[in-house]
Each structure stands twice: as structure tokens, then as C-alpha cells.
Design a protein around this motif. Structure first.
Motif, PDB file in Angstrom:
ATOM      1  N   LEU A  48      -5.307  -0.489 -13.606  1.00  0.00           N
ATOM      2  CA  LEU A  48      -5.881  -0.390 -12.268  1.00  0.00           C
ATOM      3  C   LEU A  48      -6.082  -1.747 -11.610  1.00  0.00           C
ATOM      4  CD1 LEU A  48      -8.473   2.412 -12.926  1.00  0.00           C
ATOM      5  CD2 LEU A  48      -6.270   2.582 -11.801  1.00  0.00           C
ATOM      6  N   VAL A  99     -11.835   1.958  -7.209  1.00  0.00           N
ATOM      7  CA  VAL A  99     -11.082   2.727  -8.196  1.00  0.00           C
ATOM      8  C   VAL A  99     -11.454   2.326  -9.627  1.00  0.00           C
ATOM      9  CG1 VAL A  99      -8.766   3.187  -9.041  1.00  0.00           C
ATOM     10  CG2 VAL A  99      -9.259   3.320  -6.611  1.00  0.00           C
ATOM     11  N   MET A 133      -8.138   8.449 -11.862  1.00  0.00           N
ATOM     12  CA  MET A 133      -7.979   7.124 -11.275  1.00  0.00           C
ATOM     13  C   MET A 133      -6.639   6.512 -11.674  1.00  0.00           C
ATOM     14  SD  MET A 133     -10.449   6.513  -9.296  1.00  0.00           S
ATOM     15  CE  MET A 133     -10.408   8.236  -8.896  1.00  0.00           C
ATOM     16  N   LEU A 134      -6.187   6.822 -12.908  1.00  0.00           N
ATOM     17  CA  LEU A 134      -4.908   6.271 -13.341  1.00  0.00           C
ATOM     18  C   LEU A 134      -3.767   6.958 -12.615  1.00  0.00           C
ATOM     19  CD1 LEU A 134      -5.439   5.950 -17.205  1.00  0.00           C
ATOM     20  CD2 LEU A 134      -5.554   4.180 -15.466  1.00  0.00           C
ATOM     21  N   PRO A 144      -4.968   7.291  -7.793  1.00  0.00           N
ATOM     22  CA  PRO A 144      -6.093   6.479  -7.319  1.00  0.00           C
ATOM     23  C   PRO A 144      -6.462   6.753  -5.868  1.00  0.00           C
ATOM     24  CG  PRO A 144      -4.141   5.142  -7.647  1.00  0.00           C
ATOM     25  CD  PRO A 144      -3.827   6.480  -8.208  1.00  0.00           C
ATOM     26  N   LEU A 149      -2.458   2.499   0.408  1.00  0.00           N
ATOM     27  CA  LEU A 149      -2.181   2.407  -1.017  1.00  0.00           C
ATOM     28  C   LEU A 149      -0.697   2.279  -1.264  1.00  0.00           C
ATOM     29  CD1 LEU A 149      -4.685   4.682  -2.784  1.00  0.00           C
ATOM     30  CD2 LEU A 149      -4.033   2.379  -3.419  1.00  0.00           C
ATOM     31  N   LEU A 169       0.246  -1.128  -0.620  1.00  0.00           N
ATOM     32  CA  LEU A 169      -0.170  -2.015  -1.715  1.00  0.00           C
ATOM     33  C   LEU A 169       0.761  -1.878  -2.894  1.00  0.00           C
ATOM     34  CD1 LEU A 169      -4.039  -1.856  -2.002  1.00  0.00           C
ATOM     35  CD2 LEU A 169      -2.604  -3.835  -1.571  1.00  0.00           C
TER      36      LEU A 169
END
Lengths: 424, 355, 586
Positions: free
Chosen positions: B140, B147, C559-560, C563, C576, C579
Motif C-alpha cells: 500500500l 488506506v 485495502m489491498l 483501495p 487513484l 496515481l
């Protein structure tokens, strides 16, 4: 768009299913089926020829206090075994619902039990908070519950309100327990200056207050009344504060966590070396020995008096040992056994069985029958239920811990009891 | 910037309320303290005891806070699971120490009987922290800030409830070391031997850590990475390895703290990491996050305030059952520090481009 | 022939995957899940939930190993993949086998509580140590099956996979479906008894579900695309018509649900709705304005206590007003609290804010439950006897601990409608959630909403652009607090009593998690997040012991894997992806 369409198709499927359901049709009063006519104002439970008699236990089965619930649940299970697992030739089915020792947990568990219309009666809850949250749903559903372990005085007080119509208990009220400890301290130990600690739980706060009131009435002096947070670990500062007031007796009717920390640290504090320590049924368990370490030897614990049990308590312990190996986990197994048996006796009184084996249980009649319990020969004594739901025979004793080995826990052992009864 | 009258009025109200708030709390502390001291409930020895209890508790907070502050300094991330790493260390030590006591080893070699569990705790905590870092944090890196925070919360729950499932929900009494029972008299003041051990051990660990960070290559790399990861990478520093070693060192400190905690409070359970974890993070913020001496100071200050506070200012103000409100002192102090000195007691060591 | 080094590599890879699977299986056994789940059935008298989970691990190991082999080898073939699956499956069970053998010799139960005889006999199908060979055999066969499934055509594999997943799902929720259906009596009762057993599904039930899902899934993968294009190609008017129908259906279900489902499901939905309310509130402070508040439960508590103090007929009741009058007051008080708590932390940024607000939340809880303020808030004894909402006229307050009577609006002699069951509170909660969702949607599109998002992106730039930071931030706090206060108010009426212990930090953490799992700044995301993180665990009470374990694992996995959240807002999604453009994240 894709998500939406999936969602919609699912919803349409579900709605078709629901539309076909139509309104709920539980056994309404007066609704007649084959022979038996249910006239009970709360309705009846119909148990088909091949269906089990469904009773449920609710209480704390997870989290730090889970031994309390597990212990009571075992009492119910043994009661069922003693019936040979059967009532009226039907199997007895026991389901249990975790209430987590919180009012919300109690509310959720109770609403789940209230939804299941096959349940005839309940045993529970274990923590008074659970009852506070859940009792309204249970009473409203026409169910009746008998608690083996709730000790909060207000639950059976005359002004408890109509929500509590479906609530009775075989446990003692803390009004008795706090008084007993005060008498023990004043008369038996002969102490005159006492201090208390509670952990902010409803149980501890109320119980220490009962003790304080009674101790003062006897003529004693309360030098300090302190409280800690439930998750506090460092007890030395609060104990130092108490030490400054010079008590002879420290009463901390808390749960295992705080009880363990206080007991383990109290002797480290100057001025507290010789103070007599006492707790109550909240820490009357081998878990407390495990958490408190060597300092626990000599601590006084109040609890229902096992030797005052008129019934066959030794026989119960035999069965317990055979079924679960090891000794009991907490205080209220015998009360749970009695609660279940009171429920069974009431069921036997009011249930109507037809030729094909179908059973009808009128709910209100069942509730009335439980309230009408009189001179019921239970393990914990000869039980009669009061109109406000108190069925217990409150005889409190004080025990003293003899060894810090949790494996040696057996307050009812004849030769080598640990803890050992010292009063009355 | 446009400023209307109403906006200026709002600004005035805000600063007025803030100042009122500050003055109120300072006044409360001063009045409470004066009244408590004049009441004379406690002897001098008892006041000293309060301070010593606080320092012992504070050194444990400080050891845990180090892990928070180091990880935050490098990754700008609240490692929510750090408190539970502390718990895993305590469990590792518990089983080792129980076994050592049972075979009589601890009584024969008390020093080794103390050291071996600490070592085991440090190793176990480090291994688990590295595992958590590998699974829950490393993938992450570079994700939006919240997150990894949620992932860390998940890791915290997972560790807590795994230990609860594996070792049971009950509480365990940590075996006492007989040689450490009783107290030593230092300068006329009786101090529990356990407390001395805790303070000395914490002091040594922190000194070692400080040396490591300031004077070794690894420490230099850590500081460089916390300044700027990209530049550090360009300078030939293995950023990944540095981050892992930061986690590992922080976890080792937490593991040792777990043993010291168990020695003093003598009881462990699966949930024991939660509250100390939050307190330690508070301590890290108090001292100035990202700042290693700051974490130490923050921990000690927090510990002493918590221990002395209830009887010093709360009781003085006539508040009943002051120990119930011990945590209120801790959190009020936190808010106070954030109001008076947003960068902590010793000032934060973060690059300007923070949050 | 295959390349030699690659062959070794793939062998080692298969072993590694198998061992990892084995570690997971061992963990599940040690943590107690295997044994508890073995008391629940997936299919009655055929397979327990525990067996299902352990076998699923072996199947998954086999599948992964086969896939890995296919990636490692130059010319993958079915045989080598099958071999990899077999090996991985074997090793996934090997650790448990060792565990059983060791456990039979040495008592490891003093450390590992769940290494009980019950677990061993469950793992060996009641055969004892002599039957330990069953484990690796079952593992290897499952691994092989997993590997072979890879060589099935997609059209066959997917429906099978869906069907198995669905059966697992139905098994978990079977108790719930069973009770609800039995309560309908008649046809539904008979169907329920045919499909479900007390502990899971019956064999015919499982067969029916299996066939049904396979059929639907196969049909959808064959025709789904066509249907979707057809719908998309419909004229605009017909599309809107479809939407209206869908809406009507949803409304019908929402209105009728509590009548059918009974108290429990209604209660769970109310709790979910309360978390949606809090989530929407925090979504304003965190999702829109980017201010992380970890003490959000404080406003929930303030709302609950306000309603409690104003309406309770217990000894702490102050005013004895009706629920309807108390609700707006509770919202106002919560807003005022948002203002006062927001003021001091205005200048605090980022994670400092998180920890400062966390402190506030704890302070509120500790004070509410303290003996110091017990004469106002009841201390540990809480506030009990909160008056239920009444549609009609409330009778006079007569005496402490006696609830006021609810009379009909039209006839003072008749009882009115008292909303005392979860089924009736359901309507209040769901209506509030919908209202607040609408309000926050309008807020987001407003000038204020854009100001919040500007602050979230960059405070300094926003200020330079003329956004008044103080005002905008305070409004975010106040509106967020108002929504949480509403949630708390409903909570107080639902439970009928409030205790400070209900206001733990974990509530704030749950709310923050559900927003991020749902998708930050996204309103449907809050709803999805609340259902996933609050609703499902409440419904799955049977596995309550492992609730938080699974919760934690879910948070990490979410989250993995995703996210940006389950239902991200469009902006977050874009950011995202922007990113991630450079990295290799999925």
C-alpha cells in the motif's frame, strides 16, 4: 450501469419471492387448527409431531466474560440431559444466542429469539445489561425468560414496569449480597474502616453502594469509595490514595480483569500490606486465580452458599464432571439448572398434547405457570416465585481463597475446598 | 482574501474561545493543585510514590511510543497495530517465563530469567511486525494516506482476535521473579525492585536506540529516508530495507515493553495492547512526532501526569472518584499540547511537506 | 521435454503454495474456527462448514499452483498442471497432518487452547491418529480437482464456481432464511423444512440450489451481454420506465420487509441504518472536507443522551417531552457540540487531528459514565426508561419509572400507535437515512460542498482562492455532528436505555472503516460499506466469536484489492487510477 443492473435483477428476484409470501400468519388467538383451539391472549406455539421442543439460552458467550455464560449454559444442558433430552416424547432442542454482556447485544439477541416463533421459553440472560436491552422484545413476543445470573436489584423491583412481565430470575438480588458482605466484614472480621473500588460497570457500582450503605448502618466507617476505568492496568496510584485513608478492609466487587490487577498490585503499595481483601461473585471463578497470581491467597469472595443448596448439588457436580471434565467455570450453573427445570415443570403443566403427538403451548398460560411456581425443589433451595419475578433462595456465603492454582478450584469439595467457606 | 465583518467577527470569537479554553484549564490545574497540597491528605513519601509509579508506567509508554514515532517519521502512517505487537511480545515472554519458572531456572539465574523472556519477546514481536509490514503495509505504499491506516486497523483487529482464538479469552498471571520482590531503598526512598528494573531497562533500550539511530549506518539511512525517500534512494540507500528495519526495531522495543509491562502489572491478555497503544501514540504526539527523544519525554510526562493528576488536581477540585477520569487527564493534556504547541514538547522532526 | 530448471522451479513453487495454504489451514484450526465450524453443516450429513473451509483451502492451493505452473513453463500441459495441483494440495494438508501426529504424542493444549481432542477427531473424521492419512489424501485430491478445474472451459467453470460459492453463502445464512420462511407457515414452512435443516441445508435443498445457480449463471454468461445491450438500446422513455418500475419495487420491498422478516432482521437493518447515518455524517467531515475525526462517537453519544434526558421517565429524565420534539433538539445539541469541539482543533492538521478528536471522543464517554457526573447522566447505571415514540397523544407524566401512555390521536380513550418494536423503529431509521442521504447529496453539489473538497485537496490553495477556512471547517463539523446526533437519538429509542459503555472508540473506528471500505466521499459507498461491515457480521451471529477476526482480515484484503472502495465516487476513482498509472497495482 452494470452494477445497477445486477442490483436490480437481484431486487426483482427478491421482491417476487416476498410478494408471494403475503403477510405473516402466526398462530393468532382464536385461530383454530385441527381439534385444538388456541384461546391464549399471547397465542400458542404449535409443535408438530416430528418437531423438537425448542428452548433457547441467551447470555454472554464471547468476550472477556464468556465463562459466566458458558457456565450457565452448561447448567441448562445438564437439566436437559436429566430429562433424557425429551419432553412429551419430543426431543428438546437448545439454541443459544450470544448477548455479549452489553445492552445492544442483549437487544439484538432478544430480537433474534423473538423472531423465531418455534421457541417456547428462554433461560437467560447472564449480565443484567443484556436484560435491560433485550427484555422488552422478549416480553412483547409473548416469551418468558428465567435468568440464572442477573443480580441487579432493580430487575425485580415492584416498579420495574410492564416490559418485565416476561422476566423472572433464580439468581439472588445484589441487595442481599452487598448486605451479607457488610455483615461479614463488620461482625465476623470485626473491621470498622472499609474502602471500596468499582470499575464503572453497573454491577460493581451498584453492589459496592449496597455494601457501603449497609456497612454504615452497622456502625462502620467508609474511608474511601474509589473507582477505576474498566481497562485500567496501573492500580498503584488509586491504591496509594486509598492507603492514605487507612482502611482495614478493601471491597472490590469487580470483574476478572480489574480484580486481577488490584489483587496482584495491592501488596506493593505501602500501607496496604495487611488490609483484608474481598470481592464478590463477579470474580468467583478460577479465571480470577489465573489472573491474580500468588497474592490471591487469603482473598475473601462472596457467592451463593453452595452448602446451603438443599438439592442434590453433589450429584449435579458429578454429572458436570462426566460431561465436561473439570470443575465448574463460574457461580450460576446450579441456578441455570433450576431455571431450566422450572421452565420444564411449567411446560408440563400447561402444554396440550394431541393424539398425533402435536403439542400446543399457550404462551400466557406458560408465563403464569412460571410465576405460580411454589416450593419447587431445586438444587439451590426450595424455590417460590414472587409476583415481581424473584424465584431465588438468596443465601450468601463468604469464601476464602486457599491456593492460587486455577486447577484446584472447587468450592464444593468436601475435603479440600478452594476457595473454602468461612462464613456464616 | 475577502474579509467581511462577519468573518472577522467569527475569527475573533474563535480566538476568544480558544484563549478562554486555555485559561480555564490552566486555572483548573493551578487551583486544584493548590487545594490538594493544602488539604494535606498525602504524605511526602506518598507523593514520591505517585511520581515513581508514573515514571515506571511512562517508561513503558515511551518504549512503545518509539515504534510509533519512527514509523510515522518515515511513512507518515499511524501504525495502529503497534499496540498489538506489544501484546504479542508479552505473550511470547509469558510462555517462556512460565516454563523457565516451572523448571526452576528463574530462581537459580534471576538475571538470565529476566533477559531470556525479553529476548524472546523482542524476537517474536519483530517477526510478527515484519510479517504485518510485508502483508498489510508494503503493497500500500504510495496509496492515499487513509488506506494504510485502515489496513493497520484491520491488522490490529486480526492480531488481537487471532491471539484470543489461539490462546483463549482468559487472562494470564505473569510469573513473578522472586529476586525482584520487595523494594530497594535509594536516598531514603523505598522503590519497588520491579520499578527500578523497568526504569533501568527502558533507559538502556532507549540509549541503545538513540545510538543506533544517530551513529550507525542503518540509523543514518533511516534519517535520510525520513527526510526524503526519493533522494535517499538516489544516494544508494535501499529504501525498502530501511523501512523494514525501522519496523523491526520499533517492534523490538515494543516487545521489550511488553515484558516490562507484564513484570509490573503481572497480568496479560489478548486485548492488553489496545489502550497502551493509544496512550503511547498520544505520548509520541506529546513529545513531537518523528522525534525520538520527544517520544521518551512524551511517554514520561504522560505517565507521571496520569499517576499524579487524579490526586493532585482532580481531587483538589473536589471531583469524586478521580481515578475514573485518569484518561480524561491524558486526553485533555493531549488537546492542550496540540493547542499551545502543535508540534509537541520537543518539536516534530518532519519535513515541511506534511499532511 | 520441458526445460529442466523451470521444472524445478515449478515444483518448488507448487510446494511453496501448498505450504502457505497449509499454514492458513493450521491457523484456522488453532484459532478454533475449524472446530466451531464443524458443528455447522453446509449440507446435512454430508459436509460440515469446517470441512468445507479446509477443503476449499486445498482446492485453492491446487488451483493457484496449477496457474503458477502454467506461467512458469514454456509449454504447459494438463498433466504438469495436474501434478502441480496434486503436490500443492498434498502439502496444504501436510502441515495439519504433522500437527495431528505431534498433537497425539505431546500435549500442546496448555499453550494452544484449541488443540483439543475434538479438533483432532474432526480433522481425521473421527478415526484418531490411525486415520491421519485421510488428511493428505483429501488434500491431494482437492488440489488435483482445483488444478483440473483450470482446464475446464470457462463456460463450465464459472457456473460451477458460482454454484459452490452460493451454496456456501446459503449455508451460512440458512438459519435466517429458515426461521423467516417457517414463520410464514403453510407452503413456505414446508419449503423451508425441505430445503434447510436445523444446522445447514438438506441434501435435496443443496441439489436444488446447485442446479438453479448453475442454470442461471450459464444462462447469464450466454445471454447476459445481449440482454444488457437490448436494455441499453431501448428508447429513452422505456429506460426511464424500467427505472421507475425498479424504484417502485425497491420501495415496496423496503416498506413490506419488516412485516415479513420479523424483529431480528428489522433490528439489524436499523443498526445498519444508524451506521449509515453516522457514516454520512463522517463522510462530510472526512469524505468531503478531508478532516479525519476518530472521535465521531462523541456526537452519537450526545444525540443519544439528549434524547434520553429529555424523554426518559426514569429518575434522570429532565423534561418528559415526546420523541418527536426531542429529535430536532438532539440534532441541534449535537450541532452545537460539533461547533464547540470543532473550535479548538481548527488549526490542527492531518493525523494530529485524528488523535485530538479521538481524545475528545474518549473524554465524552468517560465523563458520561463517571461517578462525578452521575447525578446528571446516571454514571454507570446509565439512563433507562426512554419513552418510545408515539403516533398519537402522550398521556401526562405521572411518576418516575412509569411510562407515559400513548393515546390515539382521534379518540383519547383508545391506545395510539406506540413505535416500540424494532419493526416500527425501522421506518424511522430508514426514512432518516434516506433523508440524510438526500441532504448530503445536495450538499455535495452545493457551493459549500465544493469548498469542502477544495480544502480536502489543499488547504492553503483553498484559502488563497477565497474559501473561509474557519467557517467551512466548522460547518463540516456541525453538519457531520448533526447527522451522527440523529443516529444516536434513534439508537436511544431503539434500545430504550443508554449506557456510556455503548459509546466506545470502536464505534468511531467502525464508522471510519466503513466509509473507506465503501469508497471515500461516495454516498452509495457509505451504504454499501455499512451493509458489508456492520450488517453482515450482525446477521452472521453464529460465527460471532470470529467476527472481528474476519472483520480485520476483510479490512486488510479490501485495502489491498480495492483501495478506492467498493463503490467509489467518480473523482476518487479517477485520482487513484491516475496515481496507479505508473505502478503495477491491480
Amino acid at each position: 450501469m452494470k452494477r445497477l443492473s445486477v442490483l436490480l435483477s437481484l431486487l426483482i428476484l427478491a421482491s417476487l419471492a416476498l410478494a408471494a409470501c403475503g403477510p405473516a400468519a402466526t398462530q393468532a388467538p382464536g385461530g383454530s387448527t385441527s381439534g385444538y383451539e388456541c384461546t391464549d391472549p399471547l397465542g400458542c406455539v404449535k409443535i408438530g409431531p416430528s418437531d423438537p421442543v425448542h428452548i433457547a439460552f441467551w447470555g454472554v458467550l464471547s468476550g472477556a466474560d464468556s465463562t459466566l455464560g458458558e457456565d450457565s449454559k452448561r447448567g441448562v444442558e445438564i437439566a436437559i440431559d436429566d430429562k433424557g433430552g425429551k419432553l412429551f416424547g419430543h426431543d428438546i432442542l437448545l439454541t443459544s444466542e450470544d448477548a455479549g454482556c452489553t445492552p445492544e447485544g442483549g437487544a439484538t439477541a432478544a430480537s433474534k429469539l423473538a423472531t423465531d416463533t418455534s421457541i417456547v421459553g428462554l433461560v437467560g440472560s447472564t449480565c443484567s445489561d443484556e436484560t435491560a436491552g433485550g427484555i422488552a422484545a422478549i416480553t412483547k413476543a409473548g416469551l418468558t425468560t428465567i435468568s440464572p445470573a442477573n443480580t441487579r436489584p432493580s430487575l425485580t423491583s415492584p416498579d420495574r414496569g410492564p416490559d418485565y412481565d416476561g422476566y423472572l430470575r433464580t439468581a439472588h438480588s445484589d441487595a442481599f449480597q452487598g448486605k451479607a458482605v457488610a455483615e461479614f466484614a463488620y461482625n465476623f472480621l470485626g473491621v470498622r474502616k472499609a474502602a471500596t473500588i468499582h470499575d464503572g460497570s453497573v454491577y460493581a457500582q451498584a453492589l459496592q453502594q449496597v455494601f457501603v450503605d449497609n456497612f454504615k448502618e452497622l456502625g462502620g466507617e467508609i474511608v474511601a469509595q474509589e473507582a477505576v476505568a474498566k481497562d485500567a492496568t496501573d492500580m498503584k496510584p488509586v491504591l496509594t490514595t486509598i492507603a492514605a485513608k487507612g482502611p482495614e478492609f478493601l471491597y472490590y466487587p469487580v470483574f476478572v480483569a480489574a480484580g486481577g490487577f488490584i489483587t496482584a498490585q495491592v501488596r506493593d503499595v505501602p500501607g496496604m500490606e495487611n488490609v483484608k481483601l474481598a470481592g464478590s461473585d463477579g470474580i468467583f471463578s478460577p479465571d480470577f486465580l489465573k489472573s491474580a497470581g500468588p497474592n490471591v491467597v487469603g482473598v475473601y469472595l462472596s457467592s451463593p452458599d453452595f452448602s446451603a443448596f438443599t438439592g442434590d448439588y453433589a450429584g449435579f457436580l458429578e454429572k458436570h464432571k462426566a460431561k465436561y471434565g473439570g470443575s465448574t467455570l463460574s457461580t450460576f450453573h446450579a441456578h441455570a439448572y433450576d431455571a431450566a427445570n422450572i421452565l420444564f415443570a411449567a411446560l408440563e403443566k400447561v402444554a396440550v398434547q394431541e393424539a398425533d403427538g402435536t403439542i400446543y403451548v399457550p404462551r400466557k398460560a406458560l408465563r403464569d405457570a412460571v410465576y405460580a411456581t411454589k416450593d419447587f425443589a431445586g438444587i439451590t433451595g426450595n424455590l417460590s416465585c414472587s409476583p415481581t419475578g424473584d424465584c431465588g433462595a438468596p443465601v450468601i456465603a463468604v469464601y476464602q481463597v486457599q491456593s492460587d492454582d486455577p486447577a484446584s478450584w472447587n468450592p464444593a469439595d468436601a475435603a479440600n475446598p478452594n476457595p473454602k467457606k468461612v462464613w456464616p | 482574501m475577502r474579509t467581511s465583518i462577519s468573518e472577522r467577527a467569527l475569527d475573533a470569537i474563535v480566538s476568544g474561545v480558544l484563549w478562554g479554553f486555555r485559561i480555564l484549564i490552566v486555572l483548573a490545574i493551578i487551583i486544584g493543585t493548590v487545594l490538594a497540597i493544602r488539604a494535606g491528605t498525602y504524605t511526602r513519601a506518598q507523593w514520591i510514590d505517585f511520581v515513581i509509579f508514573g515514571v515506571a508506567q511512562g517508561s513503558i509508554y515511551a518504549l512503545i511510543a518509539l515504534g510509533y514515532t519512527m514509523v510515522y517519521g518515515i511513512l507518515r502512517m499511524i501504525n495502529f497495530a503497534h499496540g498489538d505487537i506489544f501484546m504479542t511480545g508479552a505473550f511470547g515472554a509469558y510462555f517462556t517465563a512460565t516454563w523457565l519458572t516451572k523448571i526452576g531456572f528463574t530462581d537459580r539465574y534471576p538475571v538470565l530469567g529476566l533477559m531470556i523472556p525479553i529476548l524472546v519477546a523482542m524476537i517474536i514481536a519483530t517477526l510478527i511486525a515484519m510479517l504485518v509490514e510485508r502483508i498489510a503495509y508494503r503493497p500500500l505504499r504510495g496509496a492515499p494516506r487513509l488506506v494504510p491506516l485502515i489496513s493497520a486497523i484491520g491488522a490490529s483487529f486480526f492480531l488481537e482476535y487471532s491471539f484470543r482464538g489461539i490462546f483463549g479469552p482468559g487472562k494470564y498471571a505473569y510469573p513473578p521473579i522472586n529476586a525482584l520482590e520487595g523494594e530497594w531503598v535509594v536516598l531514603g526512598i523505598g522503590i519497588l525492585k520491579v520499578h527500578v528494573v523497568v526504569m533501568v531497562a527502558a533507559g538502556i533500550m532507549m540509549a541503545l536506540l538513540y545510538t543506533l539511530v544517530m551513529y550507525t549506518k542503518v540509523g543514518k539511512a533511516m534519517r535520510a529516508v525520513s527526510e526524503n525517500q526519493d533522494t535517499a534512494a538516489l544516494m544508494g540507500i535501499d529504501v525498502n530495507k530501511t523501512i523494514v528495519s525501522t519496523f523491526a526495531i520499533g517492534a523490538a522495543m515494543a516487545g521489550a515493553a511488553g515484558v516490562l509491562f507484564s513484570l509490573v502489572y503481572r497480568q496479560i491478555d489478548w486485548f492488553m495492547g489496545f489502550t497502551p497503544g493509544i496512550k503511547a501514540f498520544t505520548a509520541a504526539v506529546l513529545g513531537g512526532i518523528g522525534n525520538i527523544p520527544g517520544a521518551m519525554v512524551g511517554g514520561l510526562v504522560l505517565g507521571v501526569f496520569e499517576s499524579v493528576g487524579p490526586s493532585l488536581f482532580l481531587e483538589g477540585l473536589g471531583i469524586i472518584r478521580p481515578y475514573q477520569l485518569k484518561d480524561v487527564i491524558a486526553y485533555t493534556m493531549l488537546v492542550m499540547i496540540l493547542l499551545f504547541r502543535p508540534s509537541g514538547i520537543l518539536g516534530e522532526r518532519l519535513t515541511k511537506q506534511k499532511a | 521435454m520441458m526445460n529442466n530448471t523451470n521444472k524445478e522451479n515449478s515444483l518448488w513453487a507448487a510446494i511453496k503454495i501448498g505450504l502457505l495454504g497449509g499454514a492458513v489451514a493450521l491457523f484456522i484450526s488453532l484459532v478454533g474456527m475449524a472446530e466451531v465450524f464443524s458443528k455447522r453443516d453446509v449440507v446435512e450429513k454430508t459436509m460440515t462448514l469446517g470441512q468445507f473451509v479446509l477443503l476449499a483451502i486445498s482446492v485453492a492451493s491446487g488451483l493457484l499452483a496449477a496457474r503458477r505452473t502454467a506461467a512458469l513453463l514454456d509449454k504447459p500441459n494438463t498433466a504438469s498442471q495436474a501434478a502441480a495441483g496434486l503436490i500443492a494440495g498434498f502439502f496444504s494438508a501436510a502441515i495439519l497432518t504433522l500437527f495431528v501426529i505431534i498433537g497425539a504424542k505431546i500435549n500442546i493444549r496448555t499453550v494452544f487452547l484449541n488443540a483439543s481432542p475434538g479438533l483432532y477427531s474432526m480433522l481425521t473424521l473421527n478415526q484418531g491418529v490411525s486415520g491421519v492419512w485421510i488428511l493428505p489424501a483429501a488434500g491431494a485430491v482437492s488440489g488435483l480437482l482445483g488444478a483440473l478445474s483450470l482446464s475446464l472451459p470457462n463456460a463450465v467453470r464459472r457456473p460451477l464456481f458460482h454454484a459452490i460459492l452460493f451454496i456456501f453463502f446459503m449455508a451460512l445464512f440458512s438459519g435466517l432464511f429458515r426461521v423467516v420462511m417457517i414463520n410464514q407457515s403453510g407452503f413456505w414452512e414446508k419449503t423451508a423444512k425441505y430445503l434447510f435443516s436445523q444446522t445447514g441445508m438438506t441434501r435435496p435443498g443443496a441439489a436444488i440450489f446447485f442446479a438453479l445457480v448453475v442454470a442461471i449463471s450459464a444462462f447469464w454468461s450466454a445471454k447476459g451481454q445481449a440482454i444488457k445491450t437490448n436494455v441499453a438500446n431501448l428508447p429513452k422513455g422505456r429506460q426511464i420506465g424500467l427505472r421507475v418500475i425498479a424504484f417502485a419495487v425497491i420501495a415496496f420491498i423496503a416498506l413490506g420487509l419488516p412485516l415479513v422478516s420479523g424483529a431480528f432482521i428489522a433490528q439489524v437493518i436499523v443498526i445498519v441504518a444508524l451506521f449509515i447515518l453516522m457514516g454520512l455524517g463522517l463522510n462530510i467531515t472526512l469524505g468531503f472536507a478531508g478532516l479525519l475525526d476518530l472521535g465521531f462517537v462523541a456526537f452519537y453519544a450526545i444525540g443519544a443522551y439528549t434524547v434520553g434526558l429529555l424523554t426518559s421517565y426514569g429518575q434522570y429524565g429532565l423534561q418528559h417531552i415526546s420523541f418527536w420534539a426531542a429529535i430536532p433538539l438532539a440534532v441541534l445539541v449535537a450541532m452545537a457540540a460539533g461547533f464547540t469541539l470543532g473550535l479548538p482543533v481548527l488549526g490542527v492538521r492531518g493525523d494530529y487531528l485524528a488523535i485530538a478528536t479521538l481524545g475528545f471522543g474518549e473524554i465524552v464517554r468517560l465523563l458520561a459514565g463517571s461517578d462525578f457526573l452521575a447525578k446528571y447522566f446516571g454514571g454507570p447505571q446509565g439512563i433507562i426508561g426512554i419513552q418510545k415514540p408515539c403516533i398519537g397523544v402522550l398521556g401526562e407524566f405521572t411518576k418516575v419509572d412509569v411510562p407515559r401512555v400513548c393515546y390515539s390521536l382521534f379518540d383519547a380513550a383508545k391506545p395510539g400507535i406506540e413505535l416500540s418494536t424494532p419493526q416500527s423503529i425501522y421506518y424511522i431509521a430508514v426514512a432518516s437515512a434516506i433523508l440524510i442521504a438526500f441532504v448530503s447529496w445536495r450538499l455535495r453539489e452545493s457551493r459549500l460542498g465544493r469548498a469542502w473538497m477544495a480544502i480536502r485537496e489543499d488547504e492553503d490553495v483553498a484559502e488563497a482562492l477565497g474559501v473561509n477556512l474557519i467557517q467551512t471547517k466548522l460547518l463540516a463539523y456541525m453538519l457531520g455532528a448533526a447527522m451522527a446526533g440523529l443516529g444516536g437519538a434513534i439508537f436511544a429509542t431503539l434500545i430504550g436505555s443508554i449506557f456510556a459503555t455503548s459509546m466506545q472508540l470502536i464505534v468511531s473506528i467502525n464508522v471510519a472503516s466503513l466509509i473507506i471500505v465503501g469508497g471515500m466521499g461516495s454516498i452509495p459507498g457509505v451504504i454499501v460499506g455499512a451493509i458489508a461491515l456492520i450488517g453482515l457480521p450482525e446477521l452472521l451471529r453464529e460465527v460471532s466469536e470470529f467476527r472481528y477476526l474476519l472483520y480485520g482480515a476483510t479490512l486488510i484484503i479490501m485495502m489491498l484489492a480495492k483501495p478506492e472502495g467498493l463503490w467509489p465516487s467518480k473523482t476518487t476513482q479517477r485520482e487513484l487510477h491516475h496515481l496507479d498509472a505508473g505502478t503495477s497495482a491491480e
